[in-house]
Design a protein around this motif. Structure first.
Motif, PDB file in Angstrom:
ATOM      1  N   THR A  85     113.149   1.328  80.769  1.00  0.00           N
ATOM      2  CA  THR A  85     113.630   2.755  81.242  1.00  0.00           C
ATOM      3  C   THR A  85     112.758   3.355  82.580  1.00  0.00           C
ATOM      4  O   THR A  85     111.634   2.935  82.307  1.00  0.00           O
ATOM      5  N   THR A  86     113.650   4.582  82.281  1.00  0.00           N
ATOM      6  CA  THR A  86     112.005   4.743  83.955  1.00  0.00           C
ATOM      7  C   THR A  86     113.224   6.795  83.881  1.00  0.00           C
ATOM      8  O   THR A  86     114.433   7.182  83.198  1.00  0.00           O
ATOM      9  N   ARG A  87     111.617   7.462  83.135  1.00  0.00           N
ATOM     10  CA  ARG A  87     112.009   8.917  82.946  1.00  0.00           C
ATOM     11  C   ARG A  87     111.199   9.210  84.340  1.00  0.00           C
ATOM     12  O   ARG A  87     110.348   9.149  85.601  1.00  0.00           O
ATOM     13  N   TYR A  88     112.109  10.317  85.437  1.00  0.00           N
ATOM     14  CA  TYR A  88     112.020  11.075  86.237  1.00  0.00           C
ATOM     15  C   TYR A  88     111.922  12.754  86.332  1.00  0.00           C
ATOM     16  O   TYR A  88     111.790  13.638  85.961  1.00  0.00           O
ATOM     17  N   ARG A 148     107.718  25.444  88.029  1.00  0.00           N
ATOM     18  CA  ARG A 148     109.042  24.695  87.638  1.00  0.00           C
ATOM     19  C   ARG A 148     109.614  23.036  87.583  1.00  0.00           C
ATOM     20  O   ARG A 148     108.824  22.386  88.557  1.00  0.00           O
ATOM     21  N   LEU A 149     109.353  23.048  86.171  1.00  0.00           N
ATOM     22  CA  LEU A 149     109.370  21.373  86.096  1.00  0.00           C
ATOM     23  C   LEU A 149     110.942  20.880  85.389  1.00  0.00           C
ATOM     24  O   LEU A 149     111.118  21.389  84.616  1.00  0.00           O
ATOM     25  N   ASN A 150     111.393  19.487  86.761  1.00  0.00           N
ATOM     26  CA  ASN A 150     112.504  19.117  86.166  1.00  0.00           C
ATOM     27  C   ASN A 150     112.371  17.727  85.609  1.00  0.00           C
ATOM     28  O   ASN A 150     111.605  16.892  86.069  1.00  0.00           O
ATOM     29  N   ILE A 151     112.946  17.240  84.600  1.00  0.00           N
ATOM     30  CA  ILE A 151     112.923  16.109  84.156  1.00  0.00           C
ATOM     31  C   ILE A 151     114.755  15.715  84.158  1.00  0.00           C
ATOM     32  O   ILE A 151     115.204  16.095  83.042  1.00  0.00           O
ATOM     33  N   SER A 152     114.756  13.888  84.114  1.00  0.00           N
ATOM     34  CA  SER A 152     116.223  13.455  84.259  1.00  0.00           C
ATOM     35  C   SER A 152     116.166  11.761  84.448  1.00  0.00           C
ATOM     36  O   SER A 152     114.263  11.036  84.100  1.00  0.00           O
ATOM     37  N   SER A 153     116.718  11.276  83.841  1.00  0.00           N
ATOM     38  CA  SER A 153     116.885   9.973  83.546  1.00  0.00           C
ATOM     39  C   SER A 153     117.575   9.439  84.681  1.00  0.00           C
ATOM     40  O   SER A 153     117.928   7.895  84.765  1.00  0.00           O
ATOM     41  N   VAL A 211     119.533  17.208  83.640  1.00  0.00           N
ATOM     42  CA  VAL A 211     118.265  17.707  84.128  1.00  0.00           C
ATOM     43  C   VAL A 211     117.908  18.379  83.211  1.00  0.00           C
ATOM     44  O   VAL A 211     118.784  19.751  83.109  1.00  0.00           O
ATOM     45  N   LEU A 212     116.174  18.478  82.381  1.00  0.00           N
ATOM     46  CA  LEU A 212     115.842  19.439  81.824  1.00  0.00           C
ATOM     47  C   LEU A 212     114.459  19.999  82.527  1.00  0.00           C
ATOM     48  O   LEU A 212     113.990  19.693  83.366  1.00  0.00           O
ATOM     49  N   GLY A 213     115.060  21.366  82.185  1.00  0.00           N
ATOM     50  CA  GLY A 213     114.090  22.908  83.324  1.00  0.00           C
ATOM     51  C   GLY A 213     113.372  22.992  82.683  1.00  0.00           C
ATOM     52  O   GLY A 213     114.004  23.378  81.281  1.00  0.00           O
ATOM     53  N   GLN A 214     111.716  23.706  82.555  1.00  0.00           N
ATOM     54  CA  GLN A 214     111.009  24.093  82.089  1.00  0.00           C
ATOM     55  C   GLN A 214     110.570  24.838  82.841  1.00  0.00           C
ATOM     56  O   GLN A 214     110.051  24.884  84.211  1.00  0.00           O
ATOM     57  N   ASN A 215     110.385  26.543  82.668  1.00  0.00           N
ATOM     58  CA  ASN A 215     109.507  26.898  83.233  1.00  0.00           C
ATOM     59  C   ASN A 215     107.947  27.185  82.648  1.00  0.00           C
ATOM     60  O   ASN A 215     107.814  27.507  81.933  1.00  0.00           O
ATOM     61  N   PHE A 216     106.801  27.179  83.651  1.00  0.00           N
ATOM     62  CA  PHE A 216     105.547  27.594  83.542  1.00  0.00           C
ATOM     63  C   PHE A 216     104.699  28.583  84.000  1.00  0.00           C
ATOM     64  O   PHE A 216     105.161  29.293  85.660  1.00  0.00           O
ATOM     65  N   ASP A 217     104.162  29.354  83.269  1.00  0.00           N
ATOM     66  CA  ASP A 217     103.441  30.458  83.984  1.00  0.00           C
ATOM     67  C   ASP A 217     102.678  30.065  85.192  1.00  0.00           C
ATOM     68  O   ASP A 217     102.028  30.406  85.620  1.00  0.00           O
ATOM     69  N   ASN A 218     101.962  28.637  84.166  1.00  0.00           N
ATOM     70  CA  ASN A 218     100.318  28.327  85.247  1.00  0.00           C
ATOM     71  C   ASN A 218     100.713  26.855  85.138  1.00  0.00           C
ATOM     72  O   ASN A 218     101.003  25.856  84.972  1.00  0.00           O
ATOM     73  N   LYS A 254     112.183   6.886  73.494  1.00  0.00           N
ATOM     74  CA  LYS A 254     113.494   5.807  72.826  1.00  0.00           C
ATOM     75  C   LYS A 254     113.129   4.626  74.405  1.00  0.00           C
ATOM     76  O   LYS A 254     113.881   5.649  76.130  1.00  0.00           O
ATOM     77  N   ILE A 255     112.577   4.264  74.377  1.00  0.00           N
ATOM     78  CA  ILE A 255     112.823   2.972  74.887  1.00  0.00           C
ATOM     79  C   ILE A 255     113.195   1.688  75.103  1.00  0.00           C
ATOM     80  O   ILE A 255     113.061   0.806  76.525  1.00  0.00           O
ATOM     81  N   ALA A 256     113.571   1.105  73.911  1.00  0.00           N
ATOM     82  CA  ALA A 256     114.910   0.486  73.569  1.00  0.00           C
ATOM     83  C   ALA A 256     115.247   0.492  72.701  1.00  0.00           C
ATOM     84  O   ALA A 256     115.452   1.522  71.767  1.00  0.00           O
ATOM     85  N   GLU A 257     116.702  -0.218  72.402  1.00  0.00           N
ATOM     86  CA  GLU A 257     117.714   0.094  71.715  1.00  0.00           C
ATOM     87  C   GLU A 257     116.906  -0.651  70.131  1.00  0.00           C
ATOM     88  O   GLU A 257     116.156  -1.990  70.126  1.00  0.00           O
ATOM     89  N   ARG A 258     117.729  -0.256  69.170  1.00  0.00           N
ATOM     90  CA  ARG A 258     116.764  -1.612  67.865  1.00  0.00           C
ATOM     91  C   ARG A 258     117.606  -2.730  68.277  1.00  0.00           C
ATOM     92  O   ARG A 258     116.604  -4.123  67.627  1.00  0.00           O
ATOM     93  N   ASP A 259     118.910  -3.206  68.652  1.00  0.00           N
ATOM     94  CA  ASP A 259     119.258  -4.388  69.031  1.00  0.00           C
ATOM     95  C   ASP A 259     118.701  -5.462  69.457  1.00  0.00           C
ATOM     96  O   ASP A 259     118.693  -6.326  69.300  1.00  0.00           O
ATOM     97  N   VAL A 260     118.070  -5.117  70.342  1.00  0.00           N
ATOM     98  CA  VAL A 260     116.932  -5.806  71.643  1.00  0.00           C
ATOM     99  C   VAL A 260     115.424  -6.180  71.509  1.00  0.00           C
ATOM    100  O   VAL A 260     115.308  -6.994  71.646  1.00  0.00           O
TER     101      VAL A 260
END
Length: 183
Positions: free
Chosen positions: A73-76, A89-94, A105-112, A127-133
């Protein structure tokens, strides 16, 4: 006090990496300890976004052949500074960021800057893997890697960044996940 790229690479590490088996899969929590390379930090201050990639790969150990990959799995991340509002501004995406504007995309704002960087350095129950694997009676190895993605920078920066240690940021660690005790 000048900061050298080689010195930064040596101080970059995964401070705490925890793997947790849940009812629905395998979760990773980590605290990264790094400072952005000086060139990347300078570009950020000028309003140029920086892109980061976190990868987690789960391998099942096998004695008779090479280990088998069971999950990946990868997160950007995209960190940007808005000079007019003086906000981060921090954006997080799969999925990789594109100019199309599509995707979740999840976006968050920060003051510093410190708060924004601190948010990138913490992974909580990813979450990096499903239970069945994940086989309960087998040993698995988790390879975690976090890096600055130079390929997403504007073209002039990509040309100037190739082969320069001032743009390098790579934090990685491997950890074994033992078999579950029999119940």
């Amino acid at each position: 006090m000048p900061r050298a790229g080689a010195a930064q690479a040596a101080s970059s590490e995964v401070g705490d990496l925890r793997l947790e088996r849940g009812d629905d899969g395998l979760y990773l929590s980590a605290n990264l300890q790094f400072e952005l390379p000086e060139l990347a930090e300078d570009a950020l201050q000028k309003g140029i976004p920086m892109f980061f990639v976190a990868d987690a790969q789960v391998l099942r150990d096998r004695w008779y052949w090479s280990d088998r990959q069971v999950a990946e799995t990868t997160r950007y991340f995209r960190l940007s500074y808005q000079p007019l509002t003086r906000r981060w501004r921090l954006n997080i995406s799969s999925t990789p960021f594109t100019n199309s504007g599509l995707g979740v995309v999840l976006g968050q704002n920060f003051d510093n800057y410190a708060d924004a960087l601190s948010s990138i350095q913490r992974f909580s129950r990813w979450k990096i893997a499903e239970r069945d694997v994940i086989e309960s009676d087998a040993v698995h190895t988790v390879n975690f890697r976090f890096r600055l993605d130079i390929s997403q920078l504007p073209r002039p920066f990509q040309i100037g960044a190739v082969g320069r240690s001032g743009w390098n940021l790579l934090v990685s660690r491997s950890q074994r996940l033992g078999a579950e005790p029999a119940k």
